[in-house]
Design a protein around this motif. Structure first.
Motif, mmCIF file in Angstrom:
data_model
loop_
_atom_site.group_PDB
_atom_site.id
_atom_site.type_symbol
_atom_site.label_atom_id
_atom_site.label_comp_id
_atom_site.label_asym_id
_atom_site.label_seq_id
_atom_site.Cartn_x
_atom_site.Cartn_y
_atom_site.Cartn_z
ATOM 1 N N UNK A 248 45.760 30.986 45.550
ATOM 2 C CA UNK A 248 45.241 32.508 45.279
ATOM 3 C C UNK A 248 44.709 33.011 46.469
ATOM 4 N N UNK A 249 45.383 33.004 47.474
ATOM 5 C CA UNK A 249 45.025 33.641 49.022
ATOM 6 C C UNK A 249 45.359 34.894 48.883
ATOM 7 N N UNK A 250 46.095 35.416 47.836
ATOM 8 C CA UNK A 250 46.609 36.813 47.647
ATOM 9 C C UNK A 250 45.186 37.814 47.004
ATOM 10 N N UNK A 251 44.582 37.033 46.219
ATOM 11 C CA UNK A 251 43.292 37.711 45.627
ATOM 12 C C UNK A 251 42.533 38.215 46.827
ATOM 13 N N UNK A 252 42.202 39.526 46.813
ATOM 14 C CA UNK A 252 41.526 40.315 47.777
ATOM 15 C C UNK A 252 40.303 40.926 46.987
ATOM 16 N N UNK A 253 39.131 40.441 46.915
ATOM 17 C CA UNK A 253 37.919 41.309 46.430
ATOM 18 C C UNK A 253 37.611 42.385 47.196
ATOM 19 N N UNK A 254 37.012 43.311 46.712
ATOM 20 C CA UNK A 254 36.413 44.335 47.383
ATOM 21 C C UNK A 254 36.113 45.574 46.574
ATOM 22 N N UNK A 255 36.036 46.870 47.531
ATOM 23 C CA UNK A 255 35.367 48.065 46.849
ATOM 24 C C UNK A 255 36.825 48.682 46.579
ATOM 25 N N UNK A 256 36.799 49.467 45.424
ATOM 26 C CA UNK A 256 37.992 50.114 44.794
ATOM 27 C C UNK A 256 37.502 51.457 44.342
ATOM 28 N N UNK A 257 38.501 52.240 44.697
ATOM 29 C CA UNK A 257 38.362 53.933 44.210
ATOM 30 C C UNK A 257 39.108 53.882 42.685
ATOM 31 N N UNK A 258 38.693 54.930 42.161
ATOM 32 C CA UNK A 258 39.134 55.057 40.681
ATOM 33 C C UNK A 258 39.659 56.537 40.525
ATOM 34 N N UNK A 259 40.694 56.701 39.539
ATOM 35 C CA UNK A 259 41.072 58.209 39.200
ATOM 36 C C UNK A 259 40.615 58.630 38.016
#
Length: 612
Positions: A248-259
């Motif tokens: 699961x190294x591809x899982x990247x938690x963090x801030x996301x912007x939204x439309x």
């Protein structure tokens, strides 16, 4: 004569039950590793299995029924004991290392097994090996305590005295048993069966489980402060780790912007909508500020509730291909919305495989239909399919409650197990936030969509209503809320107007190395500290409708000197009348000092600490 089985701090072993007459009773005493919590399991005079729970010498749950209504319920065969001491290193979470330490007793009955574990911060039990329909589980609380409950996309129920509860209550159930004694009732690892419900008997302190037997842990979390419940990993620890060999190294938690909430906003002559030109502006902003992703919401593949809307061919699919490619150039992933209409009208496996092949970062899944038992099975299937296609997943619109899935499936980064702040033409009040973080958030990561900086929301297509908080509280809430995808809802121009607030948001680099609730009172206020992936510490505070002064100790910091950026409500700030006034200051501090902040009604404060 009673048979008493004491916990053995030894390797797993089997202790055969002594052959005794049918009239003889059984008794097990199981303590936490630190000896401060204790569970007693007995066969009572009525022939029922009962348990009680003590913490710090105080009886919190009096004798309560355990077991399943099945033949062989009371035919004890043997008991096995174990003491476990391990460390869990999550892909992402509240901290980089989690102690997994408990004592366990497994009672082997003729028809099933009763597994009981006691940790330093709670206890749990599970019935294994039968598909019987009826569960006998009770929680017979030892006092008329005060409780709060999950209440869908509304303000939480409570505070309510246990004896006043008059209808089924949904977990998480958070309980104040005393000034230094808190509990929370929930479940973990719900493999199958109905999600947990709690049936009160009005006028008593007894809660029973009316739902059919579920293959899940029944959990009682414990803390000496409500913040200890928030910081607990007990729910996750009761779930299995990922299958051997999983990556699961591809899982990247963090801030996301939204439309979704930018739709209709106007800045410098540009009108935002949910299409490629606006998406590119959002990608540029995210890239410039180290944010991980852009979330595309409904209607990108056609009207979201029409069966003719094809989730791989319809609507703006060509624009979606372009924005995913553009995001890859900028180092920003793109999430794709999908709801149950499209998920059922078209082959789900093929749809999610296609999103993975396109290079999408995740899926926001909405409006799932069916009973909660059916929704749980579908949620499990979608989560696994997303993992197979390297997609993170966020469930919205009445999802099944979290129960620790993020341990087994780290791509399950968040879900709307809360009242999202401006959703469905409703706005929650300041008290809602400082209650739900002590109730809903105990279940796992939640998507609350905090962080609006346009406090009036004029011109927005969806819910153009004033935001009932201050601008500093909005930013503080982005840190306080635990989520693997912190989805902020405003346009770049509004964040760029407030560079220091934007700096605080951008500094939320995940995965977190450490998290700690520094103080808080349910329904009143909370102060949260998190250590970012780059080693910087961030602290945020939020209050209810009452102003307050909070003195924040910095003892969580390592030794050394730090520069603190302090952002707090201005002198006349108020969530009703003056939302956008705030003041900033910088100062040098060490871990022996404290910072005092003023919170306006409905307000907050943000502190960024960088080591020098």
């Amino acid at each position: 004569m009673r048979l008493q089985l004491k916990l053995l701090i030894v390797l797993l072993g089997v202790i055969p039950m002594i052959t005794i007459a049918q009239s003889m009773k059984h008794h097990i005493q199981l303590s936490s590793p630190d000896k401060k919590l204790e569970v007693m399991i007995d066969e009572n005079n009525e022939g029922n299995i009962v348990y009680s729970f003590r913490a710090d010498g105080q009886l919190l749950i009096a004798q309560s029924k355990l077991g399943l209504d099945t033949i062989g319920n009371l035919i004890w065969k043997n008991v096995t004991h174990a003491s476990v001491k391990k460390t869990w290193k999550p892909v992402w979470g509240k901290r980089k290392e989690v102690p997994d330490v408990y004592n366990e007793a497994i009672i082997h009955l003729a028809a099933y097994k009763l597994n009981v574990r006691v940790y330093n911060n709670g206890m749990a039990f599970r019935y294994e090996g039968t598909s019987t329909e009826k569960e006998l589980t009770q929680f017979n609380f030892a006092g008329n305590y005060t409780a709060w409950y999950y209440n869908g996309e509304n303000h939480n129920l409570g505070p309510e005295k246990l004896q006043e509860a008059d209808a089924i209550r949904k977990p998480v159930m958070t309980i104040k048993a005393g000034e230094n004694s808190y509990m929370a009732v929930h479940e973990a690892d719900l493999k199958s069966g109905e999600p947990l419900l709690l049936q009160p008997q009005k006028g008593t302190t007894l809660m029973s489980v009316p739902s059919r037997h579920a293959n899940a842990w029944r959990v009682v979390m414990y803390g000496r402060t409500p913040g200890e419940l928030v910081d607990s990993h007990l729910i996750e620890l009761l779930n299995p780790e990922p299958a051997a060999g999983s990556d699961f190294s591809w899982v990247k938690p963090g801030i996301a912007v939204w439309d979704w909430r930018i739709n209709g906003a106007v800045a410098n002559g540009f009108r935002y909508d949910m299409s490629l030109p606006s998406w590119k502006r959002m990608i540029d902003f995210a890239s410039a500020n180290g944010m991980h992703s852009l979330v595309l919401d409904a209607d990108w593949y056609g009207p979201e509730f029409k069966k003719e809307s094809d989730p791989v061919k319809g609507g703006k699919v060509d624009q979606v291909h372009q924005i995913i490619a553009y995001g890859k150039e900028k180092g920003v992933g793109v999430w794709l919305y999908l709801n149950d209409v499209g998920g059922n009208a078209y082959p789900l496996e093929e749809t999610l495989q296609q999103y993975g092949n396109w290079g999408a970062a995740g899926v926001k899944y909405g409006f799932m239909k069916g009973s909660f038992e059916e929704k749980n099975r579908r949620t499990q299937r979608i989560t696994e399919l997303c993992a197979q296609n390297h997609l993170m997943v966020d469930f919205h619109d009445g999802p099944v409650h979290p129960y620790g899935q993020m341990r087994t499936w780290p791509n399950a980064v968040t879900r709307e197990f809360c009242h999202a702040q401006l959703d469905a033409r409703r706005v929650f009040q300041p008290k809602t936030f400082v209650t739900s973080v002590f109730v809903n958030m105990l279940a796992g990561p939640i998507d609350m969509n905090n962080g609006t900086l346009d406090m009036l929301q004029q011109g927005r297509i969806d819910n153009p209503m004033p935001v009932p908080s201050t601008i500093t509280a909005e930013v503080a809430r982005t840190l306080i809320t635990f989520s693997g995808a912190t989805i902020i809802p405003d346009i770049p121009e509004n964040y760029n107007k407030h560079p220091q607030l934007l700096q605080f948001i951008s500094a939320q680099k995940m995965p977190w190395q450490e998290s700690k609730t520094l103080s808080g009172v349910i329904g009143e206020y909370i102060v949260m500290a998190r250590k970012a992936a780059d080693g910087n510490w961030l602290i945020a505070a939020a209050t209810n409708e009452n102003a307050r002064t909070i003195r924040i100790p910095l003892s969580i910091l390592e030794k050394g000197k730090y520069e603190a950026l302090v952002i707090q409500d201005g002198k006349d700030a108020d969530f009703r009348t003056n939302k956008e006034t705030y003041v900033t200051a910088t100062q040098k501090v060490t871990n022996r000092q404290f910072i005092e902040v003023q919170l306006a009604p409905g307000g907050g404060a943000c502190i960024l600490l960088q080591k020098k």
